[in-house]
Design a protein around this motif. Structure first.
Motif, PDB file in Angstrom:
ATOM      1  N   LYS A  54      64.989 -24.569 -39.979  1.00  9.01           N
ATOM      2  CA  LYS A  54      64.063 -24.331 -41.094  1.00  9.01           C
ATOM      3  C   LYS A  54      63.117 -23.188 -40.760  1.00  9.01           C
ATOM      4  O   LYS A  54      62.847 -22.321 -41.610  1.00  9.01           O
ATOM      5  N   GLU A  55      62.619 -23.163 -39.517  1.00  5.41           N
ATOM      6  CA  GLU A  55      61.690 -22.107 -39.089  1.00  5.41           C
ATOM      7  C   GLU A  55      62.361 -20.744 -39.153  1.00  5.41           C
ATOM      8  O   GLU A  55      61.711 -19.724 -39.432  1.00  5.41           O
ATOM      9  N   GLY A  56      63.686 -20.711 -38.924  1.00  4.66           N
ATOM     10  CA  GLY A  56      64.419 -19.450 -38.971  1.00  4.66           C
ATOM     11  C   GLY A  56      64.910 -19.077 -40.354  1.00  4.66           C
ATOM     12  O   GLY A  56      65.593 -18.053 -40.510  1.00  4.66           O
ATOM     13  N   GLY A  57      64.598 -19.896 -41.371  1.00  6.54           N
ATOM     14  CA  GLY A  57      64.955 -19.549 -42.742  1.00  6.54           C
ATOM     15  C   GLY A  57      66.198 -20.222 -43.281  1.00  6.54           C
ATOM     16  O   GLY A  57      66.599 -19.977 -44.430  1.00  6.54           O
ATOM     17  N   ALA A  58      66.840 -21.077 -42.488  1.00 13.95           N
ATOM     18  CA  ALA A  58      68.003 -21.820 -42.970  1.00 13.95           C
ATOM     19  C   ALA A  58      67.548 -23.034 -43.792  1.00 13.95           C
ATOM     20  O   ALA A  58      66.367 -23.405 -43.794  1.00 13.95           O
ATOM     21  N   VAL A  59      68.493 -23.653 -44.484  1.00 10.98           N
ATOM     22  CA  VAL A  59      68.216 -24.862 -45.266  1.00 10.98           C
ATOM     23  C   VAL A  59      68.966 -26.025 -44.609  1.00 10.98           C
ATOM     24  O   VAL A  59      70.179 -26.188 -44.819  1.00 10.98           O
ATOM     25  N   PRO A  60      68.290 -26.840 -43.768  1.00  8.25           N
ATOM     26  CA  PRO A  60      68.971 -27.957 -43.117  1.00  8.25           C
ATOM     27  C   PRO A  60      69.308 -29.074 -44.110  1.00  8.25           C
ATOM     28  O   PRO A  60      68.491 -29.413 -44.976  1.00  8.25           O
ATOM     29  N   GLY A 107      68.630 -33.601 -32.772  1.00  6.52           N
ATOM     30  CA  GLY A 107      68.937 -33.341 -34.165  1.00  6.52           C
ATOM     31  C   GLY A 107      67.723 -32.903 -34.965  1.00  6.52           C
ATOM     32  O   GLY A 107      67.766 -31.899 -35.699  1.00  6.52           O
ATOM     33  N   LEU A 108      66.623 -33.630 -34.822  1.00  6.02           N
ATOM     34  CA  LEU A 108      65.401 -33.257 -35.540  1.00  6.02           C
ATOM     35  C   LEU A 108      64.862 -31.919 -35.047  1.00  6.02           C
ATOM     36  O   LEU A 108      64.372 -31.101 -35.830  1.00  6.02           O
ATOM     37  N   SER A 109      64.968 -31.696 -33.744  1.00  8.88           N
ATOM     38  CA  SER A 109      64.530 -30.423 -33.179  1.00  8.88           C
ATOM     39  C   SER A 109      65.336 -29.275 -33.780  1.00  8.88           C
ATOM     40  O   SER A 109      64.785 -28.227 -34.151  1.00  8.88           O
ATOM     41  N   ALA A 139      64.754 -41.712 -42.817  1.00  4.63           N
ATOM     42  CA  ALA A 139      63.406 -41.801 -43.394  1.00  4.63           C
ATOM     43  C   ALA A 139      62.439 -40.889 -42.645  1.00  4.63           C
ATOM     44  O   ALA A 139      61.568 -40.252 -43.258  1.00  4.63           O
ATOM     45  N   LYS A 140      62.595 -40.815 -41.343  1.00  7.86           N
ATOM     46  CA  LYS A 140      61.729 -39.945 -40.541  1.00  7.86           C
ATOM     47  C   LYS A 140      61.949 -38.486 -40.911  1.00  7.86           C
ATOM     48  O   LYS A 140      60.997 -37.704 -41.043  1.00  7.86           O
ATOM     49  N   ALA A 141      63.214 -38.095 -41.104  1.00  5.39           N
ATOM     50  CA  ALA A 141      63.513 -36.717 -41.501  1.00  5.39           C
ATOM     51  C   ALA A 141      62.968 -36.424 -42.892  1.00  5.39           C
ATOM     52  O   ALA A 141      62.401 -35.342 -43.139  1.00  5.39           O
ATOM     53  N   GLU A 142      63.126 -37.359 -43.802  1.00  5.63           N
ATOM     54  CA  GLU A 142      62.631 -37.169 -45.165  1.00  5.63           C
ATOM     55  C   GLU A 142      61.115 -37.049 -45.177  1.00  5.63           C
ATOM     56  O   GLU A 142      60.544 -36.280 -45.972  1.00  5.63           O
ATOM     57  N   ALA A 143      60.433 -37.785 -44.295  1.00  4.94           N
ATOM     58  CA  ALA A 143      58.973 -37.708 -44.212  1.00  4.94           C
ATOM     59  C   ALA A 143      58.509 -36.323 -43.774  1.00  4.94           C
ATOM     60  O   ALA A 143      57.381 -35.921 -44.077  1.00  4.94           O
ATOM     61  N   GLU A 144      59.387 -35.594 -43.074  1.00  6.20           N
ATOM     62  CA  GLU A 144      59.059 -34.223 -42.669  1.00  6.20           C
ATOM     63  C   GLU A 144      59.493 -33.209 -43.718  1.00  6.20           C
ATOM     64  O   GLU A 144      59.351 -31.992 -43.514  1.00  6.20           O
ATOM     65  N   GLY A 145      60.030 -33.704 -44.836  1.00  3.42           N
ATOM     66  CA  GLY A 145      60.402 -32.799 -45.920  1.00  3.42           C
ATOM     67  C   GLY A 145      61.828 -32.290 -45.878  1.00  3.42           C
ATOM     68  O   GLY A 145      62.196 -31.393 -46.662  1.00  3.42           O
ATOM     69  N   PHE A 146      62.660 -32.862 -45.013  1.00  2.00           N
ATOM     70  CA  PHE A 146      64.045 -32.397 -44.916  1.00  2.00           C
ATOM     71  C   PHE A 146      64.919 -33.071 -45.974  1.00  2.00           C
ATOM     72  O   PHE A 146      64.749 -34.252 -46.286  1.00  2.00           O
ATOM     73  N   GLU A 147      65.867 -32.316 -46.500  1.00  2.18           N
ATOM     74  CA  GLU A 147      66.869 -32.856 -47.413  1.00  2.18           C
ATOM     75  C   GLU A 147      67.842 -33.720 -46.621  1.00  2.18           C
ATOM     76  O   GLU A 147      68.306 -33.328 -45.545  1.00  2.18           O
ATOM     77  N   THR A 148      68.141 -34.900 -47.130  1.00  2.00           N
ATOM     78  CA  THR A 148      69.158 -35.746 -46.502  1.00  2.00           C
ATOM     79  C   THR A 148      70.269 -36.001 -47.507  1.00  2.00           C
ATOM     80  O   THR A 148      70.010 -36.219 -48.694  1.00  2.00           O
ATOM     81  N   ALA A 149      71.491 -35.945 -47.029  1.00  2.00           N
ATOM     82  CA  ALA A 149      72.649 -36.203 -47.884  1.00  2.00           C
ATOM     83  C   ALA A 149      73.830 -36.549 -47.002  1.00  2.00           C
ATOM     84  O   ALA A 149      73.970 -36.016 -45.899  1.00  2.00           O
ATOM     85  N   LYS A 150      74.661 -37.449 -47.492  1.00  2.00           N
ATOM     86  CA  LYS A 150      75.861 -37.807 -46.749  1.00  2.00           C
ATOM     87  C   LYS A 150      76.751 -36.575 -46.636  1.00  2.00           C
ATOM     88  O   LYS A 150      77.051 -35.910 -47.635  1.00  2.00           O
ATOM     89  N   LEU A 151      77.155 -36.261 -45.407  1.00  2.00           N
ATOM     90  CA  LEU A 151      77.889 -35.024 -45.153  1.00  2.00           C
ATOM     91  C   LEU A 151      79.382 -35.263 -45.349  1.00  2.00           C
ATOM     92  O   LEU A 151      80.131 -35.547 -44.415  1.00  2.00           O
TER      93      LEU A 151
END
Length: 465
Positions: free
Chosen positions: A29-35, A21-23, A46-58
């Protein structure tokens, strides 16, 4: 990293923030999408947020706004029941996919126009042996100096590998969880090792399990299909892929019978691998002395790997030299020690009955450590394969029940690995093998089969001083 193509500026959901999932989030993100990421585990978010990713309940409007939902392989999308997020996405018409599909969509780029030799992808699936087959192909290619990467269910995540270079071969091990959902599956060479009951709840029975594996061939349309035909499913699959018996786009593989009447076959009998084309033998290897490939199950792996390497243009003697230096994989018929005439073998990856049967067939005079969390169907079938077992030392929380199913086998209920290893080492004599082949999952006592195997190896080494 393989940047994901085709989603620039789009919001793409990522459900499950483990390794894959993180990969996937990073590659998107590297390809220009907004994860937009979600995991029910607070630490994973928390780990994803520390890398700057947006988190939200889907769910609701957040989910409806997505161009695509990427889900991790461990999350059910159909059986035994769909994950609620996936079900809601499907109800809204949001496409659901996985990282394997993203890889196949994104691996080839316009830069390949400047390469002399087009990179190729080999994908290996099956119930047993796919890890060894994948690693063996990769090892032989490395042995020859060919550029190669190993990824998927083994090694690195598929989107974590480096962009391809001239003539490179990427070898992917793919599980049924990965092939079942992927919307894009386009390997150049596809391998089906074998089929035995596993993950039946996830696939709603053997038919669904086979269908998940079959998608690699039916959806992918590989240039060459290498198929083990010792089970009915493989026999059927080869028949579906070939236009006739002489169609050499299908290479049939067997360790149970000679295959001499087809366009292209590879089989092993009594430890000898043979390659036939149009009724003539054109290659052979004596597998008996190769320590990293013991037993008929590994001979099947060798046949599959050999067929891939021949498809890639390698000569039989070159492949044989690569086989000879193959060290084997940890936890798969891995020799961890030899002392006092006793061989100690770690096959903790034998997590089902079929793989344990194959391990038992690879050695003589066995002190067998077995047991753990039983899978569907029980373990009584092991009794017929235990002719070389001198004694079974049973571990696991339900060790007594496990032992009762081993009719005709002398058993000792040990419960813990510590007791089992100590008792087996006390009893073992010259010419015997102490074999860990549990025929069960590890989760009643260990977090993974790897930790179970490591514990066995550590105890053996400590016992030998």
């Amino acid at each position: 990293m393989i940047p994901v193509q085709g989603y620039t500026g789009a919001r793409v959901g990522v459900l499950g923030l483990g390794r894959s999932g993180l990969s996937a989030a990073r590659a998107l993100k590297e390809g220009g999408a907004v994860p937009v990421c979600w995991d029910d585990n607070d630490a994973a978010r928390a780990k994803a947020e520390a890398e700057g990713f947006e988190t939200a309940k889907l769910t609701g409007a957040t989910l409806k706004d997505l161009a695509l939902l990427i889900t991790s392989p461990g999350i059910p999308h159909l059986y035994p029941t769909p994950n609620p997020v996936i079900k809601e996405a499907l109800q809204m018409g949001v496409p659901v996919d996985n990282d394997i599909s993203l890889f196949f969509r994104s691996f080839a780029t316009s830069e390949w126009d400047n390469l002399d030799v087009t990179p190729r992808v080999v994908a290996v699936t099956g119930s047993n042996g796919k890890s060894t087959t994948s690693a063996l192909i990769h090892h032989v290619l490395e042995h020859t100096g060919r550029a190669t990467q190993l990824a998927g269910n083994i090694g690195r995540g598929v989107l974590d590998i480096d962009p391809a270079i001239d003539g490179e071969v990427v070898v992917l091990e793919l599980s049924s969880y990965q092939t079942d959902l992927a919307r894009a599956l386009t390997p150049d060479i596809a391998v089906f090792t074998n089929l035995s009951p596993d993950h039946l709840d996830r696939h709603h029975g053997m038919g669904g399990y086979f269908a998940a594996k079959r998608r690699l061939f039916s959806e992918g349309g590989p240039e060459r299909a290498i198929i083990g035909v010792d089970e009915d499913e493989g026999l059927y699959l080869a028949g579906q892929m070939a236009e006739g018996p002489q169609d050499d786009r299908v290479i049939r593989v067997s360790v149970e019978r000679k295959l001499t009447d087809f366009g292209w076959t590879v089989f092993a009998k009594k430890g000898f691998l043979s390659e036939y084309r149009k009724g003539r033998q054109i290659g052979s290897i004596d597998l008996r002395a190769i320590k990293g490939l013991p037993g008929s199950h590994n001979h099947q792996n060798a046949c599959c790997a050999y067929a891939v390497c021949r498809t890639l243009g390698l000569a039989p003697r070159v492949i044989e030299a690569g086989f000879a230096s193959y060290p084997g994989l940890p936890h798969r018929s891995q020799i961890v020690a030899e002392a006092g005439g006793v061989t100690y073998v770690n096959d903790s990856k034998a997590t089902n009955v079929d793989s344990a049967v194959k391990a038992l067939g690879a050695f003589k005079k066995i002190r067998w450590i077995c047991g753990g969390l039983e899978k569907e169907g029980g373990v009584s079938a092991l009794s017929d394969a235990a002719s070389e077992v001198l004694k079974a030392y049973v571990i696991g929380r339900e060790a007594s029940g496990f032992a009762m199913q081993l009719a005709g086998v002398e058993t000792e209920v040990c419960t813990s690995m510590e007791v089992a290893v100590a008792r087996a080492m006390e009893d073992a004599g010259e010419g015997e093998t102490v074999l860990l082949a549990p025929a069960a999952a590890s989760f009643d006592q260990y977090d993974s089969f790897e930790k179970r195997g490591d514990h066995f190896a550590d105890l053996v080494k400590a016992g030998l001083g």
